[in-house]
Write an enzyme that holds these catalytic residues in place. Sequence first.
Site, PDB file in Angstrom:
ATOM      1  N   PRO A  25      34.790 -36.097   7.334  1.00 50.78           N
ATOM      2  CG  PRO A  25      33.025 -34.815   7.682  1.00 50.78           C
ATOM      3  CD  PRO A  25      33.672 -35.595   6.628  1.00 50.78           C
ATOM      4  CG  MET A  26      34.963 -39.896  10.665  1.00 46.89           C
ATOM      5  SD  MET A  26      35.549 -41.575  10.418  1.00 46.89           S
ATOM      6  CE  MET A  26      37.016 -41.110   9.490  1.00 46.89           C
ATOM      7  CB  ALA A  27      33.368 -36.153  16.193  1.00 42.58           C
ATOM      8  CD  GLN A  79      30.781 -31.398   9.556  1.00 41.76           C
ATOM      9  OE1 GLN A  79      30.903 -31.966  10.344  1.00 41.76           O
ATOM     10  NE2 GLN A  79      30.186 -32.137   8.235  1.00 41.76           N
ATOM     11  CB  CYS A 109      25.596 -34.651  13.627  1.00 42.02           C
ATOM     12  SG  CYS A 109      26.220 -35.683  15.178  1.00 42.02           S
ATOM     13  CE  LYS A 148      29.790 -36.424   5.857  1.00 40.34           C
ATOM     14  NZ  LYS A 148      29.397 -37.122   6.663  1.00 40.34           N
ATOM     15  CG  ASP A 211      28.049 -48.389   3.812  1.00 40.06           C
ATOM     16  OD1 ASP A 211      28.511 -48.188   4.819  1.00 40.06           O
ATOM     17  OD2 ASP A 211      27.053 -48.869   3.659  1.00 40.06           O
ATOM     18  N   GLY A 233      35.213 -42.872   4.924  1.00 35.14           N
ATOM     19  CA  GLY A 233      35.465 -42.670   6.575  1.00 35.14           C
ATOM     20  C   GLY A 233      35.936 -43.670   7.174  1.00 35.14           C
ATOM     21  NE  ARG A 234      31.343 -46.295   9.112  1.00 28.48           N
ATOM     22  CZ  ARG A 234      30.264 -46.825   8.929  1.00 28.48           C
ATOM     23  NH1 ARG A 234      29.635 -47.663   9.970  1.00 28.48           N
ATOM     24  NH2 ARG A 234      29.635 -46.887   7.831  1.00 28.48           N
TER      25      ARG A 234
HETATM   26  C1  LIG Z   1      33.422 -41.610  14.729  1.00 30.58           C
HETATM   27  C2  LIG Z   1      32.841 -40.956  13.655  1.00 30.58           C
HETATM   28  C3  LIG Z   1      32.609 -39.498  13.702  1.00 30.58           C
HETATM   29  C4  LIG Z   1      31.713 -38.906  12.692  1.00 30.58           C
HETATM   30  N1  LIG Z   1      32.073 -37.402  12.816  1.00 30.58           N
HETATM   31  C5  LIG Z   1      31.285 -36.708  11.862  1.00 30.58           C
HETATM   32  C6  LIG Z   1      31.376 -35.423  11.791  1.00 30.58           C
HETATM   33  O1  LIG Z   1      31.964 -34.756  12.740  1.00 30.58           O
HETATM   34  N2  LIG Z   1      30.934 -34.636  10.701  1.00 30.58           N
HETATM   35  C7  LIG Z   1      30.241 -35.508   9.884  1.00 30.58           C
HETATM   36  O2  LIG Z   1      29.558 -34.719   8.754  1.00 30.58           O
HETATM   37  N3  LIG Z   1      30.079 -36.755  10.005  1.00 30.58           N
HETATM   38  C8  LIG Z   1      30.535 -37.228  10.656  1.00 30.58           C
HETATM   39  N4  LIG Z   1      30.764 -38.751  10.536  1.00 30.58           N
HETATM   40  C9  LIG Z   1      30.087 -39.479   9.288  1.00 30.58           C
HETATM   41  C10 LIG Z   1      30.886 -39.672   8.403  1.00 30.58           C
HETATM   42  O3  LIG Z   1      31.551 -38.445   7.960  1.00 30.58           O
HETATM   43  C11 LIG Z   1      30.530 -40.864   7.222  1.00 30.58           C
HETATM   44  O4  LIG Z   1      29.590 -39.843   6.592  1.00 30.58           O
HETATM   45  C12 LIG Z   1      29.924 -41.620   7.660  1.00 30.58           C
HETATM   46  O5  LIG Z   1      30.851 -42.409   8.653  1.00 30.58           O
HETATM   47  C13 LIG Z   1      29.726 -42.894   6.555  1.00 30.58           C
HETATM   48  O6  LIG Z   1      30.746 -43.153   5.689  1.00 30.58           O
HETATM   49  P1  LIG Z   1      31.614 -44.462   5.941  1.00 30.58           P
HETATM   50  O7  LIG Z   1      30.763 -45.688   5.692  1.00 30.58           O
HETATM   51  O8  LIG Z   1      32.853 -44.147   5.024  1.00 30.58           O
HETATM   52  O9  LIG Z   1      32.426 -44.463   7.301  1.00 30.58           O
HETATM   53  C14 LIG Z   1      31.442 -39.488  11.582  1.00 30.58           C
HETATM   54  C15 LIG Z   1      31.261 -40.908  11.527  1.00 30.58           C
HETATM   55  C16 LIG Z   1      31.928 -41.730  12.322  1.00 30.58           C
HETATM   56  C17 LIG Z   1      32.291 -43.262  12.291  1.00 30.58           C
END
Ligand SMILES: Cc1cc2nc3c(=O)[nH]c(=O)nc-3n(C[C@H](O)[C@H](O)[C@H](O)COP(=O)(O)O)c2cc1C
Length: 353
Positions: A25-27, A79, A109, A148, A211, A233-234
């Site tokens: 999930p990513m806002a 979520q 968050c 989460k 990561d 995610g990213r």
């Molecule tokens: C732009 C952005 C928005 C995010 N929004 C949320 C969110 O709404 N809810 C949540 O549980 N995590 C959120 N995250 C965290 C990601 O879900 C994830 O746990 C975190 O980026 C680590 O994973 P990654 O290294 O694969 O990016 C967000 C991360 C990013 C970068």
Amino acid sequence: MTKIDIRESWWIASIEIPTRLVLAPMAGVSVQAFRRQGRRFGAGLVCSEMVSCAGIEHRNERTLGYLRVAADEHPLAIQLFGSDPRPMAEAARMVEAAGADLVDLNFGCPVRKVTKTGAGATLLDEPDRACGVVEAIAQAVELPISVKMRRGVRNGSRDCLVVGPRLVAAGASSLTLHPRSAQQMYTGAADHELTAELVELVDVPVVASGDIVSRAKAQTVLATTGAAAVMVGRAAQGNPWLLREIAGGSEREPSREEVVAELVLFVRETVRELGERRASGFLKKFYGWYLGRGRFPRAFKQELVLLDAVDEIERRLIAAAPGSLRLIEELESKVPTGDEVTLELPISIYGGG
Ligand SMILES: Cc1cc2nc3c(=O)[nH]c(=O)nc-3n(C[C@H](O)[C@H](O)[C@H](O)COP(=O)(O)O)c2cc1C
């Protein structure tokens, strides 16, 4: 190291998840187009961005829009963030009525706007309240609950190992751990040794977030932690091809035509979901994400970001890779049309009742 089959299914309570790959999930990112694309490229589970419990309580129209679920997104988690058990339980009822398969709770968050209200990562400092939220939701809905979380609020914290098992006892059917502290935001590295410790402590599936940027990393994290799935995610921003690679599919780089076709479809779907005015600003960051990675010249990306009219953006994208037209048509023909897919929310949600 044992090779894990990412295309194996697993379960969260009664919900079967077809692959061991979850789209984070990513806002500001996880719109329907992102989630549906994630499913097409191999994610077994997709998640909405965090939805404000207060927004639902006050029947904020934009917030309610986040509860729209399309038929080709399942299984899907919606979520919620909030900190009061009673309104969170009410919001979970809405999530259930909207047709989600899971209700996911954001206890991670790190952003001040959220933590200062007692929600997000703050709940890791208040385990009684966190458990109260889970218990209230478990009583209110049939949907399985996933939570989460981060490792804790402060650097070096191991609070997730104490809070996690308590959340399971309170009714959570799955935990996702992003093992950075809230204080770290996105700096440093995700410490998946903690994920392995959490897996040992609970008898529900744990999802490893943080990561996961390649098939090799996904395999290592799955093998060394015992997690049921990895979350990306990213690294999936503008790069659904990575999901395909992690899921065991082709490792080849997409052609320019494929990149343009996916981006044009993404633009069109997002305009349909958000309306052109909102979509135009929302989409700007995606141009860099899709067209970067050496796929297109920097000047081309910059040119698109300066434009607001999405039909002009589409025209220039197609002009840069004319062969994409056929692919776009093919992709469009597979998108279920509005009426077929959108599970209408009960009228009472919009009527405030
Ligand atoms: C732009 C952005 C928005 C995010 N929004 C949320 C969110 O709404 N809810 C949540 O549980 N995590 C959120 N995250 C965290 C990601 O879900 C994830 O746990 C975190 O980026 C680590 O994973 P990654 O290294 O694969 O990016 C967000 C991360 C990013 C970068």
